[in-house]
Design an enzyme around this catalytic site. Structure first.
Site, PDB file in Angstrom:
ATOM      1  N   HIS A 217       0.796  -1.219  -0.054  1.00 31.07           N
ATOM      2  CA  HIS A 217      -0.119   0.049  -0.078  1.00 31.07           C
ATOM      3  C   HIS A 217       0.719   1.332  -0.022  1.00 31.07           C
ATOM      4  O   HIS A 217       0.164   2.499  -0.050  1.00 31.07           O
ATOM      5  CB  HIS A 217      -0.811   0.180   1.189  1.00 31.07           C
ATOM      6  CG  HIS A 217      -0.273   0.360   2.415  1.00 31.07           C
ATOM      7  ND1 HIS A 217       0.421  -0.597   3.056  1.00 31.07           N
ATOM      8  CD2 HIS A 217      -0.176   1.543   3.190  1.00 31.07           C
ATOM      9  CE1 HIS A 217       1.086   0.039   4.174  1.00 31.07           C
ATOM     10  NE2 HIS A 217       0.637   1.135   4.199  1.00 31.07           N
TER      11      HIS A 217
HETATM   12  C1  UD1 Z   1      -2.144   5.308   6.424  1.00 31.98           C
HETATM   13  C2  UD1 Z   1      -0.766   5.808   6.751  1.00 31.98           C
HETATM   14  C3  UD1 Z   1       0.398   4.643   6.827  1.00 31.98           C
HETATM   15  C4  UD1 Z   1      -0.193   3.456   7.312  1.00 31.98           C
HETATM   16  C5  UD1 Z   1      -1.697   3.171   6.771  1.00 31.98           C
HETATM   17  C6  UD1 Z   1      -2.095   1.583   6.801  1.00 31.98           C
HETATM   18  C7  UD1 Z   1      -0.191   8.211   6.888  1.00 31.98           C
HETATM   19  C8  UD1 Z   1       0.682   9.126   6.216  1.00 31.98           C
HETATM   20  N1  UD1 Z   1      -0.273   6.953   6.125  1.00 31.98           N
HETATM   21  O1  UD1 Z   1      -1.930   5.152   4.904  1.00 31.98           O
HETATM   22  O2  UD1 Z   1       1.337   5.176   7.411  1.00 31.98           O
HETATM   23  O3  UD1 Z   1       0.647   2.276   7.041  1.00 31.98           O
HETATM   24  O4  UD1 Z   1      -2.400   4.033   6.847  1.00 31.98           O
HETATM   25  O5  UD1 Z   1      -3.169   1.550   6.034  1.00 31.98           O
HETATM   26  O6  UD1 Z   1      -1.024   8.598   7.682  1.00 31.98           O
HETATM   27  N2  UD1 Z   1      -9.144   4.651   2.260  1.00 31.98           N
HETATM   28  C9  UD1 Z   1     -10.378   3.977   2.350  1.00 31.98           C
HETATM   29  N3  UD1 Z   1     -11.077   3.847   3.620  1.00 31.98           N
HETATM   30  C10 UD1 Z   1     -10.394   4.122   4.655  1.00 31.98           C
HETATM   31  C11 UD1 Z   1      -8.967   4.647   4.666  1.00 31.98           C
HETATM   32  C12 UD1 Z   1      -8.596   4.921   3.534  1.00 31.98           C
HETATM   33  O7  UD1 Z   1     -10.949   3.664   1.424  1.00 31.98           O
HETATM   34  O8  UD1 Z   1     -11.053   3.783   5.631  1.00 31.98           O
HETATM   35  C13 UD1 Z   1      -8.599   5.204   0.929  1.00 31.98           C
HETATM   36  C14 UD1 Z   1      -9.016   6.629   0.532  1.00 31.98           C
HETATM   37  O9  UD1 Z   1      -8.928   6.419  -0.931  1.00 31.98           O
HETATM   38  C15 UD1 Z   1      -7.489   7.480   0.817  1.00 31.98           C
HETATM   39  C16 UD1 Z   1      -6.739   6.254   0.975  1.00 31.98           C
HETATM   40  O10 UD1 Z   1      -7.068   5.114   1.342  1.00 31.98           O
HETATM   41  O11 UD1 Z   1      -7.525   8.343   0.308  1.00 31.98           O
HETATM   42  C17 UD1 Z   1      -5.330   6.635   1.708  1.00 31.98           C
HETATM   43  O12 UD1 Z   1      -5.786   6.634   2.969  1.00 31.98           O
HETATM   44  P1  UD1 Z   1      -4.948   7.558   4.201  1.00 31.98           P
HETATM   45  O13 UD1 Z   1      -5.356   7.451   5.345  1.00 31.98           O
HETATM   46  O14 UD1 Z   1      -4.704   8.831   3.627  1.00 31.98           O
HETATM   47  O15 UD1 Z   1      -3.490   6.949   3.938  1.00 31.98           O
HETATM   48  P2  UD1 Z   1      -3.071   5.266   3.910  1.00 31.98           P
HETATM   49  O16 UD1 Z   1      -2.513   4.900   2.524  1.00 31.98           O
HETATM   50  O17 UD1 Z   1      -4.196   4.476   4.526  1.00 31.98           O
END
Ligand code: UD1
Length: 382
Positions: A217
């Site tokens: 991811h």
């Molecule tokens: C975040 C953390 C990362 C961790 C990861 C675990 C930061 C900078 N990154 O990254 O360190 O390893 O979580 O998962 O804080 N999304 C969903 N549903 C959710 C949450 C996210 O669909 O419940 C999707 C959305 O499209 C979102 C993308 O995932 O834009 C990224 O989510 P985000 O929380 O920004 O970062 P992660 O890549 O999950």
């Protein structure tokens, strides 16, 4: 301490939950107990990324939910800050406890310290040396600002010292994530049951060569079409050697669709699952011949489980998993990945040993230290 003000415990994203659950338990079990409030920023909100893990880990319903959701780093961080401030004003906690390195960790730390509320950071001092990782920036800034720093491995104290942080602020407490692993290991379902629950034939994980587990991811691996295509190509080659179970982060799923790469995943050799619950993931990893991942947490969990881990990154902020554990950094290097898989299948995988203080009691040590630290602070609670 009389009329003790609560400790505000902050979670935001999936990797925070398995770190905070044992801490909340240890704060409650401490004699005398430290009252705690659980605040969820809402960075992760999907049932798969959030609710399932709360249930698996026995986490209570958050007392406060900021519901920030997804956005760019700047907007997400700013939104957490904006919504966290009134929560702090309303509850006036004795201190704020943050864990890990996600955007919520940094945002809440920044708000609390500026309000004069002390911050304790659990899992401090880890450094990948790679400033293109958003988490690395979060780690550096959080550690500079936090008042009390709990570390998981000894290398962390050296990083903190190099960055000018006084050793008196640092406490080597061990790894709270391994507290969760040890508590729940016995409840984890076998991989076959997890596959069947998703309508996939369990025979995929019942073959003599066993199976591998994949998670992916990191933006550096999945946000670029060429990089993601190359990695999926290598995974297809690995899948010719042993079947794979791919627990897919929503970000990765979206990118695979966006770049039109779904055809690279052969369902006969790679079972694709949605993000798994904590117990399912533990069961998948525990029964695997190997794990291929770019996650930080899985590097540590596989070391604790004694399962070989091939990390699809060129660096790690958790070097003890390479030095003492089962982890090998393979980057996106096709030759190295395939050679490492072949070595593991030939019985030459790393077996490793358990790092110091990854003993299931880290949260108790933190609760005891936090109590004394708060009690001796000039403006402590009471
Ligand atoms: C975040 C953390 C990362 C961790 C990861 C675990 C930061 C900078 N990154 O990254 O360190 O390893 O979580 O998962 O804080 N999304 C969903 N549903 C959710 C949450 C996210 O669909 O419940 C999707 C959305 O499209 C979102 C993308 O995932 O834009 C990224 O989510 P985000 O929380 O920004 O970062 P992660 O890549 O999950």
């Amino acid at each position: 301490m009389s009329a003790v003000r609560p400790v505000m415990c902050v979670v935001g994203a999936r990797p925070n939950f398995m770190k905070m659950a044992p801490l909340l338990r240890a704060l409650a079990a401490h004699a005398p107990p430290l009252p705690a409030l659980l605040l969820h920023t809402g960075q992760h909100y999907d049932a798969d990324m959030n609710d399932r893990l709360f249930a698996d880990l026995g986490l209570p319903r958050p007392d406060i939910n900021l519901d920030v959701g997804s956005a760019s780093h700047a907007v997400q961080t700013a939104e957490v800050m904006r919504r966290f401030e009134p929560a702090l004003d309303a509850h006036r906690p004795a201190c704020v406890v943050v864990v890990g390195d996600v955007n919520s960790t940094l945002a809440c730390t920044l708000v609390a310290v500026k309000k004069g509320i002390p911050v304790a950071h659990v899992e401090a001092g880890l450094r990948s040396g790679d400033r293109t990782m958003p988490e690395e920036i979060n780690r550096i800034v959080t550690d500079q600002l936090a008042d009390r720093l709990y570390t998981t491995e000894r290398s962390a104290a050296q990083h903190l010292q190099r960055e000018g942080i006084a050793p008196e602020r640092v406490c080597f407490a061990g790894n709270v994530m391994i507290d969760s692993l040890r508590l729940h290991r016995g409840q984890a379902p076998a991989a076959a049951a997890t596959l069947v629950a998703h309508g996939i034939d369990a025979a995929l994980v019942g073959q003599p060569q066993g199976y591998g587990v994949v998670t992916l991811h990191r933006p550096s691996n999945v946000d670029n079409a060429a990089a993601l295509r190359a990695l999926l190509g290598v995974l297809a080659e690995v899948a010719q050697r042993l079947p794979l179970v791919f627990a897919m982060h929503p970000r990765t799923r979206a990118k695979i669709e966006q770049f039109g790469l779904s055809g690279l995943i052969d369902p006969a050799r790679i079972a694709t699952l949605p993000p798994q619950g904590y117990l399912e993931m533990l069961g998948l990893m525990a029964g695997a011949r190997l794990v291929l991942t770019d996650s930080g947490g899985l590097q540590e969990e596989t070391t604790a489980l004694g399962v070989p881990c091939l990390t699809l990154r060129s660096n790690t902020e958790r070097p003890i998993t390479v030095e003492q554990g089962t982890n090998t950094l393979v980057g996106a290097d096709r030759e190295l990945i395939l050679r490492s898989v072949d070595d593991i299948l030939a019985g030459r995988g790393k077996t490793g040993r358990l790092p110091e203080l990854w003993d299931g009691h880290a949260a108790e040590r933190i609760a005891a230290d936090l109590w004394h630290w708060l009690a001796t602070r000039a403006h402590g609670p009471g």
